[in-house]
Scaffold this motif. Sequence first.
Motif, short mmCIF file in Angstrom:
data_model
loop_
_atom_site.label_atom_id
_atom_site.label_comp_id
_atom_site.label_asym_id
_atom_site.label_seq_id
_atom_site.Cartn_x
_atom_site.Cartn_y
_atom_site.Cartn_z
N LEU A 56 -111.28 87.78 18.04
CA LEU A 56 -110.49 86.80 17.31
C LEU A 56 -109.89 87.44 16.07
O LEU A 56 -108.74 87.17 15.69
CB LEU A 56 -111.36 85.60 16.91
N GLU A 57 -110.67 88.31 15.42
CA GLU A 57 -110.20 88.96 14.20
C GLU A 57 -109.01 89.89 14.43
O GLU A 57 -108.27 90.19 13.48
CB GLU A 57 -111.36 89.73 13.54
N SER A 58 -108.82 90.34 15.67
CA SER A 58 -107.64 91.16 15.97
C SER A 58 -106.37 90.32 15.79
O SER A 58 -105.38 90.78 15.20
CB SER A 58 -107.71 91.69 17.41
N PHE A 59 -106.39 89.09 16.29
CA PHE A 59 -105.26 88.17 16.09
C PHE A 59 -105.08 87.88 14.60
O PHE A 59 -103.95 87.89 14.09
CB PHE A 59 -105.52 86.86 16.83
N VAL A 60 -106.18 87.58 13.93
CA VAL A 60 -106.11 87.22 12.51
C VAL A 60 -105.53 88.36 11.70
O VAL A 60 -104.65 88.16 10.84
CB VAL A 60 -107.52 86.83 12.00
N ALA A 61 -106.00 89.58 11.94
CA ALA A 61 -105.54 90.73 11.16
C ALA A 61 -104.05 90.99 11.36
O ALA A 61 -103.31 91.25 10.39
CB ALA A 61 -106.35 91.96 11.53
N ILE A 62 -103.60 90.93 12.61
CA ILE A 62 -102.17 91.18 12.88
C ILE A 62 -101.30 90.11 12.22
O ILE A 62 -100.30 90.41 11.56
CB ILE A 62 -101.93 91.25 14.39
N GLN A 63 -101.69 88.85 12.39
CA GLN A 63 -100.86 87.79 11.82
C GLN A 63 -100.96 87.75 10.30
O GLN A 63 -100.00 87.34 9.62
CB GLN A 63 -101.25 86.44 12.43
N TYR A 84 -98.34 96.68 10.55
CA TYR A 84 -99.61 96.90 11.24
C TYR A 84 -99.46 97.94 12.33
O TYR A 84 -98.40 98.08 12.95
CB TYR A 84 -100.17 95.58 11.81
N THR A 85 -100.52 98.70 12.53
CA THR A 85 -100.58 99.63 13.65
C THR A 85 -101.94 99.45 14.31
O THR A 85 -102.97 99.40 13.64
CB THR A 85 -100.36 101.09 13.21
N ILE A 116 -97.42 91.90 22.75
CA ILE A 116 -96.25 91.25 23.34
C ILE A 116 -96.62 89.90 23.93
O ILE A 116 -96.04 88.86 23.62
CB ILE A 116 -95.61 92.13 24.42
N GLN A 117 -97.59 89.93 24.84
CA GLN A 117 -97.87 88.75 25.66
C GLN A 117 -98.79 87.74 24.96
O GLN A 117 -98.76 86.56 25.28
CB GLN A 117 -98.52 89.18 26.97
N ALA A 118 -99.62 88.21 24.02
CA ALA A 118 -100.61 87.32 23.43
C ALA A 118 -100.39 87.13 21.93
O ALA A 118 -99.99 86.05 21.49
CB ALA A 118 -102.02 87.87 23.69
N VAL A 119 -100.60 88.17 21.13
CA VAL A 119 -100.66 88.01 19.67
C VAL A 119 -99.33 87.51 19.09
O VAL A 119 -99.31 86.70 18.16
CB VAL A 119 -101.07 89.32 18.99
N ILE A 120 -98.20 88.00 19.62
CA ILE A 120 -96.90 87.56 19.11
C ILE A 120 -96.22 86.63 20.11
O ILE A 120 -96.01 85.45 19.84
CB ILE A 120 -95.99 88.76 18.78
N GLY A 121 -95.90 87.13 21.29
CA GLY A 121 -95.15 86.33 22.25
C GLY A 121 -95.87 85.08 22.70
O GLY A 121 -95.26 84.01 22.83
N GLY A 122 -97.18 85.18 22.95
CA GLY A 122 -97.94 84.02 23.39
C GLY A 122 -98.04 82.96 22.31
O GLY A 122 -97.77 81.77 22.54
#
Length: 650
Positions: free
Chosen positions: A148-155, A164-165, A316-322
């Motif tokens: 979950l923290e992967s999504f949180v960190a990117i956003q 972010y990289t 692409i498919q989840a963190v941003i596009g989804g």
Amino acid sequence: MSSTDTLSTLLAEPLLPWPEQWRVAEQAALLAQAREIERVGGPDAYWEWVAKKFRWMRPWDSVRDGNFPEFKYFAGGMLNVCDNCVDRYAEDPYYASRPAITWEGEPGDCATLSYAQLRTATARFANGLRSLGVGQGDVVAIYLPNMLESFVAIQACNRIGAIYTVLFAGFSADAAALRLQTSRAKVLVTADASYRRGKQVPLLENARKARRSAPKLEHIVVIDRTGAAPALHDGETGYKELVDAQSDDCPCVPLEANAPAFLIFTSGTESKPKGVVHSVVGFLLGTWANVQWQVGPAKDDVYWCAADVGWLTFPIQAVIGGLAHGASLVCYEGALDTPGKDRFYQIANRHHVTKILIAPTALRMLRALGDEVAKANRIDGLRLITTQGEPLDPETYHWTSDTLGDQLPIVNAYGQTETGSTWTYPVYGVEPLKAGSCGTPVPGHAYRVLLEDGSIAPVGTKGALVLTAPFPTLARTVWDDHQRYLNTYFGRYPGVYNTSDEAVVDSTGQLWVLGRGDDVINVAAHRLSTMEIESVVASQPGIADAAVVGVSDAVKGTVPVAFVTLVAGAPVEATVGQICAAVSDAIGTIARLEHVFVCKALPKTRAGKTVRRLLREIVETGEAKSDLTGIEDLEVVGNLIREVAARKRP
């Protein structure tokens, strides 16, 4: 039979209308609208139509300025990606309490974040990053598994304009250090460890080693994944302590459309990592469109991108596009076959998944686990399997469609790290399907297949795949080396983008991407495609997975060798003989396989890609000397070395 005859057989797969029971009228209407806008106003009019679906803080001055290789989209326009992926849904009564992400760890622990909870989490972590000195344009490296923290960190990075990289959680300390050095990351977000195939991967230990070689790295933020409460060193901050000390109030920063948002390193063979840069608005618009046409998200969908966050497909498919669609997403931490063969199916059924993205090699792994496993764990309500990352052979396509469902649609898509999205595939719910092909370009994209002299290749003839017009999601530069960007992508064919892949267009207009142009070998002065030979090998009965590479030969220059894994019960010697005969019959004796190595597993990255350079190296030297940092399971490498040595022994 010639190589051309073999390709003709492959291209002769029937073109099938979208199965009636899966047709989506709303998607057909939306696609018709998009194509009409593009027909009348061109690709720029289409991208403007996409742009109007988002919340802008300042309108743009123009849709596009410039052309290949220097171009901009929506110059002067200001928006924020986190605002469009998180906040606007958290503010909507329907979406606020709706699950944004449902997470499952490999040990079986689960957690969920609603859109309202995701908004709070991103705001708090964004404030936490600011407290560590991160500002707009600073680089934050995310060295995490699927959490979950992967999504949180990117956003959170999107929220404040940090770049972010994402680093593969499977990278060693040296591989991580090289990317931290190159990106000049200011903060690294990691966990004490992650779970993979029942073992703990020591992420924090690797991060500490990498930090010694990354002088620009000021802080490491540590998530306690295992519950071990690791003792922190100077310059390290606990994630929970950091976010607990922050306010929920963190307004989204307006960002210019062409500002850099995302830096991702390609996984090529060069010694220096090549970091390609995607823009704020370009990546948002392109990924929204990618998910719309490839997945066709509906309000009742639960979408599982069964990939690693370190593979571009996941952002692409989840963190941003989804999230840009307000989708309900599933995120899984571990290996798809751990602890048992049915784990993939258990996850899909437990979380009521309706659509899944998965790599072709992972589908071949599921096939190798046995039809009985798939049939005993049928996924109720499954509407789509979509795949990308490597060529999809027709045999795997048909197995997936027939075994995981009843005429289950399989959307095979093609794109690259540099394109920032997949851009050619049959549109979900609308366009015809053909096993193994990549369909036709979706709106906003145009291509050609060129011969060596730059002329357009005739139908049925292989050539170089190039893109003939810019689009927002295309990478704008290589980090710190714009000349490398120009040389790599625009040097061979001036005025167009060179994918470096080979492709062919069939008589029905379907595009087939055959693999890298450098995967062509010279055998006794004859040019042969290893991907074409591989397609023949993979189509034989009893083959679960296959890879063909060219290795050095004193007489012929290069010869093809095959690596295969077999389905349960397949006879080894009979299958090897059958493979050799099939290749000679299909392509000719010039393509005769020098060796067929039967192995338990092929070396894969976490993205599910077979590491063919490693296969070549083991055959030629008997060792694995090159970089192993991205390998999913290092035991596979040791087993391969022994299996190759045993097979080659007189």
